[in-house]
Scaffold this motif. Structure first.
Motif, short mmCIF file in Angstrom:
data_model
loop_
_atom_site.label_atom_id
_atom_site.label_comp_id
_atom_site.label_asym_id
_atom_site.label_seq_id
_atom_site.Cartn_x
_atom_site.Cartn_y
_atom_site.Cartn_z
N GLU A 10 0.81 -1.21 0.00
CA GLU A 10 0.00 0.00 0.00
C GLU A 10 0.85 1.27 0.00
N LEU A 11 2.17 1.13 0.09
CA LEU A 11 3.03 2.31 0.04
C LEU A 11 2.96 2.94 -1.35
N GLY A 12 2.67 4.22 -1.39
CA GLY A 12 2.62 4.92 -2.66
C GLY A 12 3.97 5.49 -3.04
N ALA A 13 4.05 6.06 -4.23
CA ALA A 13 5.31 6.62 -4.70
C ALA A 13 5.80 7.73 -3.79
N SER A 14 4.89 8.55 -3.27
CA SER A 14 5.29 9.63 -2.38
C SER A 14 5.81 9.09 -1.05
N ASP A 15 5.21 7.98 -0.58
CA ASP A 15 5.69 7.34 0.66
C ASP A 15 7.11 6.82 0.47
N ILE A 16 7.35 6.15 -0.65
CA ILE A 16 8.67 5.58 -0.92
C ILE A 16 9.71 6.69 -1.04
N PRO A 36 13.14 0.87 1.62
CA PRO A 36 11.75 0.48 1.36
C PRO A 36 11.65 -0.72 0.43
N GLU A 37 12.58 -0.84 -0.52
CA GLU A 37 12.53 -1.95 -1.47
C GLU A 37 12.64 -3.30 -0.76
N PHE A 38 13.44 -3.37 0.30
CA PHE A 38 13.59 -4.63 1.02
C PHE A 38 12.28 -5.01 1.69
N THR A 39 11.67 -4.06 2.40
CA THR A 39 10.40 -4.35 3.08
C THR A 39 9.31 -4.70 2.09
N ILE A 40 9.25 -4.00 0.96
CA ILE A 40 8.23 -4.29 -0.05
C ILE A 40 8.41 -5.69 -0.63
N THR A 41 9.66 -6.08 -0.88
CA THR A 41 9.91 -7.41 -1.46
C THR A 41 9.57 -8.51 -0.46
N VAL A 42 9.97 -8.35 0.79
CA VAL A 42 9.61 -9.34 1.80
C VAL A 42 8.10 -9.39 1.96
N GLY A 43 7.46 -8.21 1.96
CA GLY A 43 6.01 -8.15 2.11
C GLY A 43 5.26 -8.85 0.99
N SER A 44 5.87 -8.93 -0.19
CA SER A 44 5.23 -9.64 -1.30
C SER A 44 5.23 -11.14 -1.09
N LEU A 45 6.05 -11.61 -0.15
CA LEU A 45 6.15 -13.05 0.14
C LEU A 45 5.62 -13.42 1.52
N ARG A 46 5.53 -12.45 2.42
CA ARG A 46 5.12 -12.71 3.81
C ARG A 46 3.99 -11.76 4.15
N ARG A 214 14.38 -12.79 -6.10
CA ARG A 214 13.76 -11.51 -6.47
C ARG A 214 14.71 -10.34 -6.21
N LEU A 215 15.43 -10.40 -5.10
CA LEU A 215 16.36 -9.32 -4.80
C LEU A 215 17.53 -9.32 -5.78
N HIS A 216 17.95 -10.51 -6.20
CA HIS A 216 19.03 -10.61 -7.19
C HIS A 216 18.63 -9.93 -8.50
N ALA A 217 17.34 -9.98 -8.81
CA ALA A 217 16.85 -9.39 -10.05
C ALA A 217 16.56 -7.89 -9.92
N THR A 218 16.77 -7.33 -8.73
CA THR A 218 16.50 -5.92 -8.48
C THR A 218 17.77 -5.10 -8.65
N ASP A 219 17.69 -4.04 -9.42
CA ASP A 219 18.86 -3.20 -9.64
C ASP A 219 18.41 -1.77 -9.91
N SER A 220 18.69 -0.87 -8.98
CA SER A 220 18.39 0.54 -9.17
C SER A 220 19.51 1.36 -8.57
N GLU A 221 19.44 2.65 -8.75
CA GLU A 221 20.46 3.53 -8.20
C GLU A 221 20.53 3.44 -6.68
N HIS A 222 19.38 3.26 -6.05
CA HIS A 222 19.30 3.33 -4.59
C HIS A 222 19.38 1.97 -3.90
#
Length: 360
Positions: A10-16, A36-46, A214-222
């Motif tokens: 439920e986190l929006g772009a402004s929240d992130i 935030p990316e770590f929490t969002i990814t874990v949340g997609s599985l838990r 999933r984390l291995h497939a994630t790559d961004s500046e942050h």
């Protein structure tokens, strides 16, 4: 202070964006485990992952990611896997920790890697060192420090690297590789290591394997997964999978092929990883809390993390105390005493050998 509880999805772009702004504003929060990316990814599985969003009037002043388990037992996101825990918040924010966990629907919140400067920190807690490779002055400066503090280790590692090349073949190092085969090889080594040393195999749980993939497939500046692999004559011999922000790499799953153990491939890999990471702008490699010989040899600094719990009077908190606190205290006593720690380690390795022989 107003607190709203949401699922990570439920986190929006402004929240992130706000979360990331708060995270980058303080060096204490510069860990990918607090991104935030770590929490969002874990949340997609838990599904029991939640985020407390803290508001001061119209302003969002903090994010507190957590897991909510039965009886109101609260834990950090991906508890048991992470080396940095806590809330990401604005400077000088003040609140009552007991009120926060009540707002989260928790009777107790336990932690073992709470980062510095947390308003969550209770009066009673224990502090533990978390060794780091500090390259803020550059990789060359780090190496000069290691030569002074761990000269024998550095010279021996350099010698073994040359010997490995003489005995087997040329070395190749892949930094931040997206090769999924390399990741599978690493996880296989790690599973064998867990079993060989009598530890619980984390990768026997499918959700953890899926999380890493999933984390291995994630790559961004942050934020990104960071997979490294050392090869000799084209064959993989040691690797590491971790997570990074723009400037911090969190050590997570290092492993090597035990067939090459006499060459200390793990140390060769870590020094190569530090050099390549520094070239990409990484300033800190956080190796995580834990008494490991390689960490003592490679570190040139340390942070501190806290272990403890926040509780409010309730049946759930009472049950948690009976089940967890005595065990945690006993574990702490063993880890704080080198003789007891070494005895426990030998016992686990013996158990691992027996288990392997029974299963073979």
């Amino acid at each position: 202070m107003r607190v709203s509880i949401i699922h990570p999805r439920e986190l929006g772009a402004s929240d992130i964006d706000r979360w990331r702004d708060l995270q980058t504003a303080s060096p204490a929060f510069d860990s990918p485990f607090l991104s935030p990316e770590f929490t969002i990814t874990v949340g997609s599985l838990r599904d029991h992952v939640r985020v407390a969003v803290m508001h001061d009037g119209p302003d969002v002043v903090g994010f507190f990611p957590f897991e909510r388990h039965p009886l109101g037992i609260g834990k950090p996101v991906a508890a048991g896997l992470t080396d940095a825990q806590g809330m990401v918040h604005a400077k000088d924010v003040e609140f009552d920790p007991a009120r926060l966990i009540k707002s989260c629907g928790l009777a107790v919140f336990e932690f073992d890697h709470l980062v510095a400067g947390q308003p969550l920190l209770p009066l009673r807690h224990s502090r533990h060192p978390s060794p780091v490779i500090d390259m803020r002055a550059g990789y060359d400066s780090y190496i000069e420090t290691i030569k002074a503090t761990s000269g024998k280790t550095y010279r021996t590692t350099a010698y073994k690297s040359r010997k490995l090349q003489r005995d087997v073949g040329p070395l190749r190092y892949d930094h931040a590789t997206t090769d999924t085969a390399a990741l599978r090889t690493l996880l296989g080594w790690k599973t064998d290591q867990y079993r060989r040393t009598g530890r619980t195999d984390r990768f026997a749980r499918p959700w953890i394997v899926e999380l890493v993939e999933r984390l291995h497939a994630t790559d961004s500046e942050h934020f990104a997964g960071a997979m490294d692999m050392l090869y000799v004559d084209g064959l993989p011999v040691a690797g590491h999978f971790g997570l990074r922000t723009a400037t911090t790499l969190a050590g997570w799953f290092p492993a090597y092929d035990p067939a090459y153990a006499k060459y200390s491939p793990g140390l060769i890999q870590h020094l190569s990883m530090a050099e390549k990471a520094a070239e990409r702008g990484i300033q800190i490699i956080d190796m995580g809390r834990g008494e490991k010989e390689y960490k003592e040899k490679l570190k040139n600094g340390e942070y501190h993390v806290a272990e403890g719990r926040i509780a409010r009077p309730s049946a759930g908190a009472g049950v948690h105390w009976m089940l967890r606190v005595p065990v945690r205290k006993a574990r702490g006593t063993v880890l704080a005493n080198p003789a007891l720690r070494n005895t426990a380690d030998r016992a686990l390795k013996t158990f691992g050998r027996i288990r392997a022989s029974v299963q073979s």
